[in-house]
Scaffold this active site. Structure first.
Site, PDB file in Angstrom:
ATOM      1  CE  LYS A  52      -4.545  -1.289   0.597  1.00 28.44           C
ATOM      2  NZ  LYS A  52      -4.509  -2.576   1.244  1.00 28.44           N
ATOM      3  CB  SER A  77      -8.676   0.553  11.180  1.00 23.37           C
ATOM      4  OG  SER A  77      -9.374  -0.466  10.512  1.00 23.37           O
ATOM      5  CD  GLU A 203     -12.822 -12.139  -4.865  1.00 19.04           C
ATOM      6  OE1 GLU A 203     -13.269 -10.997  -4.771  1.00 19.04           O
ATOM      7  OE2 GLU A 203     -13.486 -13.090  -5.341  1.00 19.04           O
ATOM      8  N   GLY A 207     -15.491 -14.188   0.765  1.00 21.45           N
ATOM      9  CA  GLY A 207     -15.768 -12.885   0.148  1.00 21.45           C
ATOM     10  C   GLY A 207     -15.411 -12.871  -1.311  1.00 21.45           C
ATOM     11  CG  ASP A 209     -16.242  -8.660  -3.793  1.00 12.65           C
ATOM     12  OD1 ASP A 209     -15.545  -9.178  -2.903  1.00 12.65           O
ATOM     13  OD2 ASP A 209     -15.883  -7.669  -4.454  1.00 12.65           O
ATOM     14  CB  SER A 303      -0.309  -8.172  -0.576  1.00 13.85           C
ATOM     15  OG  SER A 303      -1.039  -8.886   0.410  1.00 13.85           O
TER      16      SER A 303
HETATM   17  C1  LIG Z   1      -5.161  -3.710   0.921  1.00 11.01           C
HETATM   18  C2  LIG Z   1      -4.505  -5.024   0.932  1.00 11.01           C
HETATM   19  C3  LIG Z   1      -4.861  -6.028  -0.001  1.00 11.01           C
HETATM   20  C4  LIG Z   1      -5.943  -5.830  -1.036  1.00 11.01           C
HETATM   21  O1  LIG Z   1      -5.572  -4.850  -1.983  1.00 11.01           O
HETATM   22  P1  LIG Z   1      -6.615  -4.206  -2.975  1.00 11.01           P
HETATM   23  O2  LIG Z   1      -5.857  -3.204  -3.755  1.00 11.01           O
HETATM   24  O3  LIG Z   1      -7.728  -3.593  -2.154  1.00 11.01           O
HETATM   25  O4  LIG Z   1      -7.157  -5.322  -3.804  1.00 11.01           O
HETATM   26  C5  LIG Z   1      -4.160  -7.222   0.038  1.00 11.01           C
HETATM   27  N1  LIG Z   1      -3.186  -7.456   0.955  1.00 11.01           N
HETATM   28  C6  LIG Z   1      -2.830  -6.526   1.855  1.00 11.01           C
HETATM   29  C7  LIG Z   1      -1.746  -6.856   2.815  1.00 11.01           C
HETATM   30  C8  LIG Z   1      -3.467  -5.279   1.882  1.00 11.01           C
HETATM   31  O5  LIG Z   1      -3.103  -4.353   2.786  1.00 11.01           O
END
Ligand SMILES: *Cc1c(COP(=O)(O)O)cnc(C)c1O
Length: 318
Positions: A52, A77, A203, A207, A209, A303
């Site tokens: 992010k 949050s 996903e 969830g 979607d 991620s």
């Molecule tokens: C926000 C987040 C996601 C999902 O990312 P999107 O761009 O909303 O699809 C996945 N893994 C982590 C660690 C995140 O912080």
């Protein structure tokens, strides 16, 4: 208007020297188990602990000077809030983060520690989005949403750009999916660098979607799902993310919470890496055969790594 690979390239230039270029890790055990060559992009080692930071950094860096001096606002949050607070601090842009009154004290402290002003709301009686919009208007702040924004999408795409620059052509790319900022940005980069690549979103089972939206050909909204993948508890894809995902991905698959825990354990035991539950979605899909990876060169975005140590302990002990 719509985001392109050129925007991902521009984002890579803007965030160079601010965001980390995270390592790409491999594991012979994981390869032996799946019969594939897996390349893990390790965003738990990104600044603020998740990808992010890339989108936050790019969205702030892309602002005109006047907007920068007034500041930005975000409501979350989770990882987006930390990312905005930290990216703002590094670029000397004031930040306001709207957080629920019962957010963990450690998260509130971390957000303040980055220099952000924290505005608290009551999650049962107040609408955080409305509050953030009011504050934005009153104080001239720019609202940066967590996924449905062109500069955020372009920033997230730099994760796949760096990955494929390092590995060379890949047959497949697996990316976790919440609101789709990461998946859509990474899809733009992957398609440009490896035109034949098969891209999958992953996903939580509870969830799906995104899966439903692909099947229906329009954005499907679901109630807030219950899963340990707390970064992917979004209820719908975005106006900007859905068209890119629809155009570029081969499919969206799901994994269960138990499969996420098994993947978390694998990363701690074998690769000495803390990956939060959401961060394990793409890897779990490869480990569990949710997508056919055998014989392929597969990129996997891990991620993020922001999991409370006590919660991590509970997951691993179970
Ligand atoms: C926000 C987040 C996601 C999902 O990312 P999107 O761009 O909303 O699809 C996945 N893994 C982590 C660690 C995140 O912080």
């Amino acid at each position: 208007m719509s985001v392109t690979f050129a925007d991902v390239r521009a984002a890579a230039e803007r965030i160079a020297g601010i965001a980390h270029r995270t390592p790409v890790l491999t594991s012979r055990t994981a390869d032996a188990r799946t019969g594939a060559s897996l390349f893990f992009k390790a965003e738990p080692l990104q600044r603020a602990g998740a990808f992010k930071f890339r989108g936050a950094c790019n969205a702030i860096a892309a602002l005109p000077e006047a907007a920068r001096s007034r500041g930005v606002i975000a409501f979350s949050s989770g990882n987006h809030a930390q990312a905005i607070a930290y990216a703002g601090a590094l670029q000397r842009v004031p930040t306001v983060i709207v957080m629920p009154h019962d957010a963990p004290a450690i998260k509130v402290a971390a957000t303040r520690g980055y220099g952000a002003e924290v505005v608290v709301y009551d999650r049962y009686t107040e609408d955080r989005e409305a509050l953030a919009r009011t504050l934005a208007e009153e104080r001239g702040l720019t609202l940066i949403p967590p996924y449905d924004h062109p500069d955020v999408i372009a920033g997230q795409g730099t994760a796949a750009l760096e990955l494929i620059e390092e590995t060379g052509p890949l047959d497949m790319l697996l990316v976790c999916l919440g609101g789709g900022g990461l998946l859509s940005g990474c899809a733009l980069a992957a398609r440009a660098l490896a035109p034949d690549i098969a891209i999958y979103g992953v996903e939580p089972e509870a969830g799906n979607d995104g899966q439903q939206s692909l099947a229906k050909g329009e954005v499907v909204r679901i109630p807030v799902p219950a899963s340990i993948a707390d970064g992917a508890l979004t209820t719908h894809l975005g106006r900007h993310t859905f068209p890119i995902i629809r155009r570029e991905v081969a499919g969206i698959v799901t994994v269960s919470d138990a499969q996420l825990v098994a993947a978390m354990r694998f990363f701690v035991e074998r690769m000495k890496l803390v990956v939060e539950p959401t961060g394990c979605l793409a890897a779990a899909a490869a480990f569990e055969g949710a997508v056919p990876v055998a014989g392929k060169r597969v990129g996997i975005i891990l991620s993020g790594g922001n999991v409370d140590p006590a919660a991590l302990g509970r997951h691993l002990a179970a």
